[in-house]
Motif scaffolding. Structure first.
Motif, PDB file in Angstrom:
ATOM      1  N   GLN A   1      -7.963  -5.732  -1.222  1.00 18.46           N
ATOM      2  CA  GLN A   1      -8.778  -6.606  -1.786  1.00 18.46           C
ATOM      3  C   GLN A   1      -8.562  -6.696  -3.213  1.00 18.46           C
ATOM      4  OE1 GLN A   1     -12.108  -4.933   0.089  1.00 18.46           O
ATOM      5  NE2 GLN A   1     -12.478  -6.641   1.492  1.00 18.46           N
ATOM      6  N   TYR A   2      -8.686  -5.324  -3.931  1.00 19.77           N
ATOM      7  CA  TYR A   2      -8.321  -5.381  -5.395  1.00 19.77           C
ATOM      8  C   TYR A   2      -7.217  -6.161  -5.804  1.00 19.77           C
ATOM      9  CZ  TYR A   2      -8.285  -3.470  -9.976  1.00 19.77           C
ATOM     10  OH  TYR A   2      -8.380  -3.267 -11.391  1.00 19.77           O
TER      11      TYR A   2
ATOM     12  N   ILE B   1      -6.102   5.128   0.697  1.00 22.01           N
ATOM     13  CA  ILE B   1      -7.142   3.777   0.970  1.00 22.01           C
ATOM     14  C   ILE B   1      -8.495   4.331   0.780  1.00 22.01           C
ATOM     15  CG2 ILE B   1      -7.773   2.175   2.820  1.00 22.01           C
ATOM     16  CD1 ILE B   1      -4.807   2.228   3.645  1.00 22.01           C
ATOM     17  N   ARG B   2      -8.837   5.558   1.525  1.00 21.76           N
ATOM     18  CA  ARG B   2     -10.112   6.037   1.465  1.00 21.76           C
ATOM     19  C   ARG B   2     -10.532   6.329  -0.012  1.00 21.76           C
ATOM     20  NH1 ARG B   2      -8.361   9.054   6.362  1.00 21.76           N
ATOM     21  NH2 ARG B   2      -8.059  10.670   5.044  1.00 21.76           N
TER      22      ARG B   2
ATOM     23  N   ILE C   1       1.001  -1.280   0.014  1.00 22.52           N
ATOM     24  CA  ILE C   1       0.072   0.082   0.098  1.00 22.52           C
ATOM     25  C   ILE C   1       0.919   1.124  -0.241  1.00 22.52           C
ATOM     26  CG2 ILE C   1      -1.880   1.362   0.957  1.00 22.52           C
ATOM     27  CD1 ILE C   1      -2.754  -1.513   0.040  1.00 22.52           C
TER      28      ILE C   1
ATOM     29  N   HIS D   1     -11.097   3.120  -1.893  1.00 26.05           N
ATOM     30  CA  HIS D   1     -12.362   2.609  -1.538  1.00 26.05           C
ATOM     31  C   HIS D   1     -13.343   3.295  -2.256  1.00 26.05           C
ATOM     32  CE1 HIS D   1     -15.532   0.862   0.894  1.00 26.05           C
ATOM     33  NE2 HIS D   1     -14.808  -0.122   1.027  1.00 26.05           N
TER      34      HIS D   1
ATOM     35  N   ILE E   1     -13.830  -1.443  -3.044  1.00 21.72           N
ATOM     36  CA  ILE E   1     -13.218  -2.348  -2.190  1.00 21.72           C
ATOM     37  C   ILE E   1     -11.677  -1.535  -1.764  1.00 21.72           C
ATOM     38  CG2 ILE E   1     -14.233  -4.490  -2.815  1.00 21.72           C
ATOM     39  CD1 ILE E   1     -12.018  -4.991  -4.796  1.00 21.72           C
ATOM     40  N   THR E   2     -11.130  -2.236  -0.833  1.00 20.78           N
ATOM     41  CA  THR E   2      -9.916  -1.751  -0.479  1.00 20.78           C
ATOM     42  C   THR E   2      -8.929  -2.172  -1.384  1.00 20.78           C
ATOM     43  OG1 THR E   2      -9.208  -3.870   0.804  1.00 20.78           O
ATOM     44  CG2 THR E   2     -10.534  -2.127   1.916  1.00 20.78           C
ATOM     45  N   PRO E   3      -7.656  -1.558  -1.402  1.00 20.02           N
ATOM     46  CA  PRO E   3      -6.590  -1.565  -2.409  1.00 20.02           C
ATOM     47  C   PRO E   3      -5.944  -3.187  -2.353  1.00 20.02           C
ATOM     48  CG  PRO E   3      -6.165   0.150  -1.384  1.00 20.02           C
ATOM     49  CD  PRO E   3      -7.400  -0.341  -0.776  1.00 20.02           C
TER      50      PRO E   3
ATOM     51  N   LYS F   1      -0.838   7.495   2.929  1.00 19.03           N
ATOM     52  CA  LYS F   1      -1.593   6.277   2.945  1.00 19.03           C
ATOM     53  C   LYS F   1      -2.911   6.143   3.366  1.00 19.03           C
ATOM     54  CE  LYS F   1      -0.479   1.569   4.691  1.00 19.03           C
ATOM     55  NZ  LYS F   1       0.347   0.794   5.806  1.00 19.03           N
ATOM     56  N   ASP F   2      -3.356   6.745   4.407  1.00 16.60           N
ATOM     57  CA  ASP F   2      -4.705   6.683   4.600  1.00 16.60           C
ATOM     58  C   ASP F   2      -5.821   7.523   3.840  1.00 16.60           C
ATOM     59  OD1 ASP F   2      -4.136   5.422   7.031  1.00 16.60           O
ATOM     60  OD2 ASP F   2      -3.925   7.241   8.373  1.00 16.60           O
TER      61      ASP F   2
END
Length: 286
Positions: free
Chosen positions: A229-230, A216-217, A201, A220, A225-227, A212-213
């Protein structure tokens, strides 16, 4: 969204004519290849996640890879079928990344194209129409070998025909993900091009020029979906295709996709597909 024809690397897996009399009834089919049908006679329908799709003569139908669906046929039904996939070493996948119409009107020209495709690829016809039979049949791997052994002229002509058929759907196709942020588009391109490499990430956040935060937001929000998960989803989809088109040991596929712990890869694969990698391959090579 700009696409290059150089990104399209389509290969023929199966092609042929199927004649049915109320015996084209298969449930919960899902494969790592795209299915294209040209209906010539009769009627049937496909139950898709989006609803019921009637199949009518003189129309082309496209069922994307990894789409769970069922076939229902209560009468006489005749159609040509074409199963295609993209070279798993390609850095992009138009078939995977675009939404296409399920149905388009077709005519004599499209019929001649698919008949010609059948005539120059006689070894690629299925011996049975039951997906659980041909997906389990050794001819799946054999057809890929035969695909590579064909004459160069047949390969060129076959690819040209497939391009023409897919072009009919491309006219009305649209990218699956309508991204509002170019930073996420850049990240998706990076993931696609580096699917065989380790990814974290922090690196993706750096590519997007975000914390980073925040990354991710935003990811999504754009993708749903989250990075992580993708990334895992795309790696497992790539693994599914490799499992049925290559004879690479499962452990090596895990390493190829940069999973250092092949036990973790096995668990992730089973969680995603419902079966373990070796079992998945066994279904196709039984």
């Amino acid at each position: 969204m700009t696409q290059s024809i150089d990104q399209l690397h389509l290969l023929v897996l199966n092609v042929g004519l199927a004649i049915h009399n109320a015996d084209w009834n298969w449930q919960n089919i899902s494969s790592p290849f795209t299915r294209l049908y040209y209906v010539t006679e009769g009627s049937a329908y496909i139950q898709l996640p989006t609803g019921k799709q009637e199949l009518k003569p003189h129309h082309l139908y496209l069922i994307p890879a990894f789409t769970t669906h069922s076939y229902v046929c209560h009468s006489h039904f005749v159609h040509y079928y074409l199963h295609i996939y993209e070279d798993h070493q390609s850095e992009s996948s138009i078939l995977e990344d675009w939404n296409f119409p399920i149905e388009i009107t077709a005519g004599e020209f499209e019929l001649l194209l698919i008949k010609r495709l059948c005539s120059i690829n006689p070894t690629m016809q299925l011996s049975q129409s039951d997906p659980t039979s041909y997906d389990n049949d050794p001819t799946l791997i054999q057809n890929i070998i035969k695909n590579m052994q064909r004459t160069f002229s047949d390969k060129v002509e076959s690819r040209g025909i497939v391009y023409q058929l897919i072009a009919r759907f491309l006219k009305e196709g649209k990218p699956k993900i309508e991204l509002n942020d170019n930073r996420i588009r850049k990240v998706l391109s990076f993931i696609r091009k580096n699917i065989y490499k380790p990814m974290n990430i922090d690196t993706l956040a750096e590519i997007s020029c975000l914390s980073k935060d925040h990354f991710i937001r935003l990811f999504h929000k754009e993708i749903g979906i989250t990075p992580l998960q993708y990334i895992n989803q795309k790696k497992i989809e790539r693994a599914q295709l490799i499992l049925i088109t290559e004879s690479i040991p499962v452990k090596n596929i895990a390493y190829l996709l940069s999973y250092e712990d092949h036990s973790y890869f096995n668990r992730l694969f089973k969680k995603t597909t419902g079966v373990a990698p070796q079992q998945y391959r066994g279904m196709y090579k039984k």
